[in-house]
Design an enzyme around this catalytic site. Structure first.
Site, PDB file in Angstrom:
ATOM      1  N   GLY A 207      17.109  33.929  -2.846  1.00 43.74           N
ATOM      2  CA  GLY A 207      17.397  32.727  -2.047  1.00 43.74           C
ATOM      3  C   GLY A 207      18.634  32.937  -1.190  1.00 43.74           C
TER       4      GLY A 207
ATOM      5  N   ALA B  64      31.852  41.403   6.525  1.00 42.21           N
ATOM      6  CA  ALA B  64      32.922  42.157   5.872  1.00 42.21           C
ATOM      7  C   ALA B  64      32.465  43.578   5.516  1.00 42.21           C
ATOM      8  CB  ALA B  64      33.395  41.420   4.624  1.00 42.21           C
TER       9      ALA B  64
ATOM     10  N   VAL C 146      30.194  45.359   7.070  1.00 36.04           N
ATOM     11  CA  VAL C 146      30.091  46.131   8.317  1.00 36.04           C
ATOM     12  C   VAL C 146      31.484  46.533   8.808  1.00 36.04           C
ATOM     13  CG1 VAL C 146      29.401  45.996  10.755  1.00 36.04           C
ATOM     14  CG2 VAL C 146      27.891  45.073   8.980  1.00 36.04           C
TER      15      VAL C 146
ATOM     16  N   ARG D 180      11.245  37.611  -0.866  1.00 34.48           N
ATOM     17  CA  ARG D 180      10.938  38.052  -2.238  1.00 34.48           C
ATOM     18  C   ARG D 180       9.979  39.241  -2.087  1.00 34.48           C
ATOM     19  NH1 ARG D 180      14.311  34.017  -4.727  1.00 34.48           N
ATOM     20  NH2 ARG D 180      13.802  32.072  -3.746  1.00 34.48           N
TER      21      ARG D 180
ATOM     22  N   ASP E  35      20.552  37.664  -9.869  1.00 32.61           N
ATOM     23  CA  ASP E  35      20.203  38.569 -10.969  1.00 32.61           C
ATOM     24  C   ASP E  35      19.003  39.461 -10.660  1.00 32.61           C
ATOM     25  OD1 ASP E  35      22.195  37.609 -12.522  1.00 32.61           O
ATOM     26  OD2 ASP E  35      20.919  36.463 -13.885  1.00 32.61           O
ATOM     27  N   GLY E  36      17.967  38.863 -10.060  1.00 32.75           N
ATOM     28  CA  GLY E  36      16.751  39.626  -9.735  1.00 32.75           C
ATOM     29  C   GLY E  36      17.077  40.749  -8.768  1.00 32.75           C
TER      30      GLY E  36
ATOM     31  N   THR F 290      24.225  33.253  -4.512  1.00 33.45           N
ATOM     32  CA  THR F 290      23.300  32.176  -4.891  1.00 33.45           C
ATOM     33  C   THR F 290      24.064  30.858  -4.945  1.00 33.45           C
ATOM     34  OG1 THR F 290      21.936  31.216  -6.648  1.00 33.45           O
ATOM     35  CG2 THR F 290      23.595  32.782  -7.354  1.00 33.45           C
TER      36      THR F 290
ATOM     37  N   ASP G  54      23.326  28.573  -6.885  1.00 28.47           N
ATOM     38  CA  ASP G  54      23.145  27.998  -8.222  1.00 28.47           C
ATOM     39  C   ASP G  54      24.290  28.264  -9.212  1.00 28.47           C
ATOM     40  OD1 ASP G  54      20.764  26.891  -7.495  1.00 28.47           O
ATOM     41  OD2 ASP G  54      19.520  28.480  -8.331  1.00 28.47           O
TER      42      ASP G  54
ATOM     43  N   ASP H 212      24.597  30.597 -11.176  1.00 31.18           N
ATOM     44  CA  ASP H 212      23.996  30.919 -12.470  1.00 31.18           C
ATOM     45  C   ASP H 212      24.017  32.416 -12.780  1.00 31.18           C
ATOM     46  OD1 ASP H 212      22.187  31.616 -10.530  1.00 31.18           O
ATOM     47  OD2 ASP H 212      20.430  30.817 -11.562  1.00 31.18           O
TER      48      ASP H 212
ATOM     49  N   MET I  54      19.534  20.799  -6.279  1.00 29.55           N
ATOM     50  CA  MET I  54      18.912  22.087  -6.616  1.00 29.55           C
ATOM     51  C   MET I  54      19.452  22.672  -7.925  1.00 29.55           C
ATOM     52  SD  MET I  54      18.014  24.364  -3.320  1.00 29.55           S
ATOM     53  CE  MET I  54      16.342  24.288  -2.691  1.00 29.55           C
TER      54      MET I  54
ATOM     55  N   ARG J 266      16.979  25.273 -10.376  1.00 29.53           N
ATOM     56  CA  ARG J 266      15.716  25.312 -11.122  1.00 29.53           C
ATOM     57  C   ARG J 266      15.969  25.612 -12.599  1.00 29.53           C
ATOM     58  NH1 ARG J 266      11.241  28.753  -8.239  1.00 29.53           N
ATOM     59  NH2 ARG J 266      11.504  27.120  -6.688  1.00 29.53           N
TER      60      ARG J 266
ATOM     61  N   ALA K  68      28.894   9.841 -10.871  1.00 31.16           N
ATOM     62  CA  ALA K  68      27.564   9.386 -11.320  1.00 31.16           C
ATOM     63  C   ALA K  68      27.636   8.749 -12.704  1.00 31.16           C
ATOM     64  CB  ALA K  68      26.607  10.576 -11.350  1.00 31.16           C
TER      65      ALA K  68
ATOM     66  N   LYS L 115      27.629  -5.448 -17.419  1.00 34.94           N
ATOM     67  CA  LYS L 115      29.087  -5.362 -17.204  1.00 34.94           C
ATOM     68  C   LYS L 115      29.457  -5.654 -15.755  1.00 34.94           C
ATOM     69  CE  LYS L 115      30.057  -1.695 -20.558  1.00 34.94           C
ATOM     70  NZ  LYS L 115      30.155  -0.234 -20.586  1.00 34.94           N
TER      71      LYS L 115
ATOM     72  N   GLU M  97      17.090  19.844 -10.372  1.00 32.98           N
ATOM     73  CA  GLU M  97      15.728  20.280 -10.030  1.00 32.98           C
ATOM     74  C   GLU M  97      14.972  20.803 -11.253  1.00 32.98           C
ATOM     75  OE1 GLU M  97      15.957  23.617  -7.414  1.00 32.98           O
ATOM     76  OE2 GLU M  97      13.799  23.889  -7.309  1.00 32.98           O
TER      77      GLU M  97
HETATM   78  P1  ADP Z   1      17.628  36.447  -7.087  1.00 31.03           P
HETATM   79  O1  ADP Z   1      18.093  37.766  -6.597  1.00 31.03           O
HETATM   80  O2  ADP Z   1      18.259  35.312  -6.345  1.00 31.03           O
HETATM   81  O3  ADP Z   1      17.725  36.319  -8.590  1.00 31.03           O
HETATM   82  P2  ADP Z   1      14.767  36.886  -7.330  1.00 31.03           P
HETATM   83  O4  ADP Z   1      14.762  36.797  -8.797  1.00 31.03           O
HETATM   84  O5  ADP Z   1      13.666  36.246  -6.568  1.00 31.03           O
HETATM   85  O6  ADP Z   1      16.098  36.278  -6.689  1.00 31.03           O
HETATM   86  O7  ADP Z   1      14.823  38.429  -6.969  1.00 31.03           O
HETATM   87  C1  ADP Z   1      14.917  38.851  -5.625  1.00 31.03           C
HETATM   88  C2  ADP Z   1      14.174  40.131  -5.443  1.00 31.03           C
HETATM   89  O8  ADP Z   1      14.740  41.150  -6.267  1.00 31.03           O
HETATM   90  C3  ADP Z   1      12.713  40.096  -5.871  1.00 31.03           C
HETATM   91  O9  ADP Z   1      11.873  39.537  -4.877  1.00 31.03           O
HETATM   92  C4  ADP Z   1      12.437  41.568  -6.063  1.00 31.03           C
HETATM   93  O10 ADP Z   1      12.252  42.202  -4.829  1.00 31.03           O
HETATM   94  C5  ADP Z   1      13.740  42.064  -6.664  1.00 31.03           C
HETATM   95  N1  ADP Z   1      13.628  42.101  -8.131  1.00 31.03           N
HETATM   96  C6  ADP Z   1      13.604  41.044  -8.973  1.00 31.03           C
HETATM   97  N2  ADP Z   1      13.438  41.441 -10.249  1.00 31.03           N
HETATM   98  C7  ADP Z   1      13.347  42.790 -10.215  1.00 31.03           C
HETATM   99  C8  ADP Z   1      13.151  43.817 -11.208  1.00 31.03           C
HETATM  100  N3  ADP Z   1      13.014  43.514 -12.505  1.00 31.03           N
HETATM  101  N4  ADP Z   1      13.115  45.080 -10.797  1.00 31.03           N
HETATM  102  C9  ADP Z   1      13.248  45.398  -9.489  1.00 31.03           C
HETATM  103  N5  ADP Z   1      13.428  44.499  -8.514  1.00 31.03           N
HETATM  104  C10 ADP Z   1      13.477  43.211  -8.857  1.00 31.03           C
HETATM  105  O1  F6P Z   2      18.787  29.503  -4.243  1.00 32.84           O
HETATM  106  C1  F6P Z   2      18.553  28.998  -5.512  1.00 32.84           C
HETATM  107  C2  F6P Z   2      17.459  27.976  -5.476  1.00 32.84           C
HETATM  108  O2  F6P Z   2      17.873  27.038  -4.561  1.00 32.84           O
HETATM  109  C3  F6P Z   2      17.085  27.296  -6.758  1.00 32.84           C
HETATM  110  O3  F6P Z   2      17.903  26.235  -7.127  1.00 32.84           O
HETATM  111  C4  F6P Z   2      15.683  26.873  -6.486  1.00 32.84           C
HETATM  112  O4  F6P Z   2      14.977  26.713  -7.640  1.00 32.84           O
HETATM  113  C5  F6P Z   2      15.165  28.001  -5.681  1.00 32.84           C
HETATM  114  O5  F6P Z   2      16.278  28.564  -5.011  1.00 32.84           O
HETATM  115  C6  F6P Z   2      14.103  27.636  -4.739  1.00 32.84           C
HETATM  116  O6  F6P Z   2      13.936  28.604  -3.747  1.00 32.84           O
HETATM  117  P1  F6P Z   2      12.574  28.980  -3.047  1.00 32.84           P
HETATM  118  O7  F6P Z   2      11.799  27.720  -2.907  1.00 32.84           O
HETATM  119  O8  F6P Z   2      13.033  29.564  -1.765  1.00 32.84           O
HETATM  120  O9  F6P Z   2      11.905  29.960  -3.946  1.00 32.84           O
END
Ligand code: ADP
Ligand code: F6P
Length: 324
Positions: free
Chosen positions: A17, A28, A30, A78, A109-110, A131, A133, A135, A175, A177, A192, A218, A229
């Site tokens: 995202g 930075a 570059v 993705r 993380d992904g 991100t 989030d 997270d 947001m 998830r 809130a 009250k 979300e």
């Molecule tokens: P984020 O980086 O924000 O956590 P995603 O989890 O969607 O978002 O991961 C982004 C991209 O990273 C994925 O579309 C994929 O290309 C790559 N990726 C995610 N998980 C893995 C994995 N286990 N091994 C290799 N590449 C990954």
């Molecule tokens: O960037 C993080 C985030 O906004 C999450 O809070 C949300 O679940 C997700 O991305 C949604 O992203 P997309 O709809 O682009 O997969």
């Protein structure tokens, strides 16, 4: 700064995202590389663009006038096939063919998992936490969170104005998830009455209904519920709460507006420092590392170590939010 390994060029990509401040980080990377006489290649659309060889030489002018812009000039995508070993090996071959000795990956993380895979295949990689989030366990700061909570906070203030005028109950969905940090921060910052976050929610709407009725007795003119979300269902929740309390209840889902817009000063500043830091350690020959902000300092950690960490939930902040 001294460079240990001879670098021809480094690459930079954004993945997962998007988040406000990613452009500041790209800029930075570059500028810091060019200052160290190393060429930079921009990789479009994350790992997907790397596989499609959507790669171009970046000059200083390519990152002019972007620090204040939301989104990412490199685009993001993705790319599920990047989880496959042979695809990762192909990506590393493409890097070698393109003369890319190292890559800065900006994402969550992904994206770090993808960076780890490239490192395994001989391409030096450094991850940056991008991100909204917040997270990512290894770091107390992620690029984009500050802008997102400020955007959401402003929007919630506006909804609160009209909600108070009409003496309504408002459910505002923010947001997050899998994580409730945006909800918790806005819940406290917007005052809130209830904050619903995935880490803590017990699915007891009766408790919320009782709270609304008690507050109305009250003399409170409005009741603001921030819903993450990850819990969702704000519209149907509003209908049920209206039926149970007899108080007009409206749901507002803030959605993607939270991911866009001009980054705050904090996001521009931290993303800039992190982008330069990532480049410096890459040029020093480090690989498979992620840049983090911990205990008031920018540091780097091994990606696997970073991914194994778990983020402690801010229990104290959540508990006192109920008294505020
Ligand atoms: P984020 O980086 O924000 O956590 P995603 O989890 O969607 O978002 O991961 C982004 C991209 O990273 C994925 O579309 C994929 O290309 C790559 N990726 C995610 N998980 C893995 C994995 N286990 N091994 C290799 N590449 C990954
Ligand atoms: O960037 C993080 C985030 O906004 C999450 O809070 C949300 O679940 C997700 O991305 C949604 O992203 P997309 O709809 O682009 O997969």
């Amino acid at each position: 700064m001294e460079t240990k390994k001879e670098f021809n060029a480094i690459g930079v990509l954004t993945s997962g995202g998007d988040a406000p401040g990613m452009n500041a980080a790209i800029r930075a990377v570059v500028r810091e590389a060019l200052a160290n006489k190393v060429r930079v290649k921009g990789i479009m659309r994350g790992y997907k663009g790397l596989l499609n060889e959507e790669i171009f030489d970046m000059q200083s002018v390519d990152v002019a006038n972007i620090i204040q812009r939301g989104g990412t000039i490199l685009g993001t995508a993705r790319c599920l096939e990047f989880k496959e070993e042979e695809v990762q090996a192909k990506a590393a071959d493409i890097c070698r063919k393109q003369g890319i000795d190292g890559i800065v990956v900006i994402g969550g993380d992904g994206s770090y998992r993808g960076a780890q895979a490239l490192a395994r295949h001989g391409i030096n990689t450094i991850g940056l936490p991008g991100t909204i989030d917040l997270d990512i366990a290894c770091t107390e700061y992620t690029i984009g969170f500050d802008t997102a909570v400020n955007t959401a906070m402003d929007a919630i203030d506006k909804v609160k104005d009209t909600s108070s005028s009409h003496e309504r109950c408002s459910i505002i969905e923010v947001m997050g998830r899998h994580a409730g940090y945006i909800a918790l921060w806005c819940g406290i910052a917007n005052g809130a009455e209830d904050i619903l976050i995935p880490e803590k929610y017990d699915y007891s709407e009766q408790r919320i209904v009782d709270h609304i009725i008690e507050n109305r007795r009250k003399g409170k003119k409005h009741h603001l519920i921030i819903n993450a979300e990850g819990i969702g269902h704000s519209t149907s929740m509003a209908k049920r709460i209206e039926a149970a309390t007899g108080i007009e209840t409206r749901a507002t889902i803030l959605g993607y507006m939270q991911r866009g817009g001009a980054p705050t000063c904090k996001d521009r500043y931290y993303a800039s420092i992190m982008g330069a830091y990532a480049t410096d350690i890459l040029l020093q020959g480090k690989t498979n590392r992620v840049v983090c902000y911990r205990d008031g300092r920018f540091v780097d950690l091994d990606i696997e170590e970073a991914l194994q960490m778990t983020k402690g939930f801010p229990e104290y902040e959540y508990n006192i939010s109920k008294n505020l």
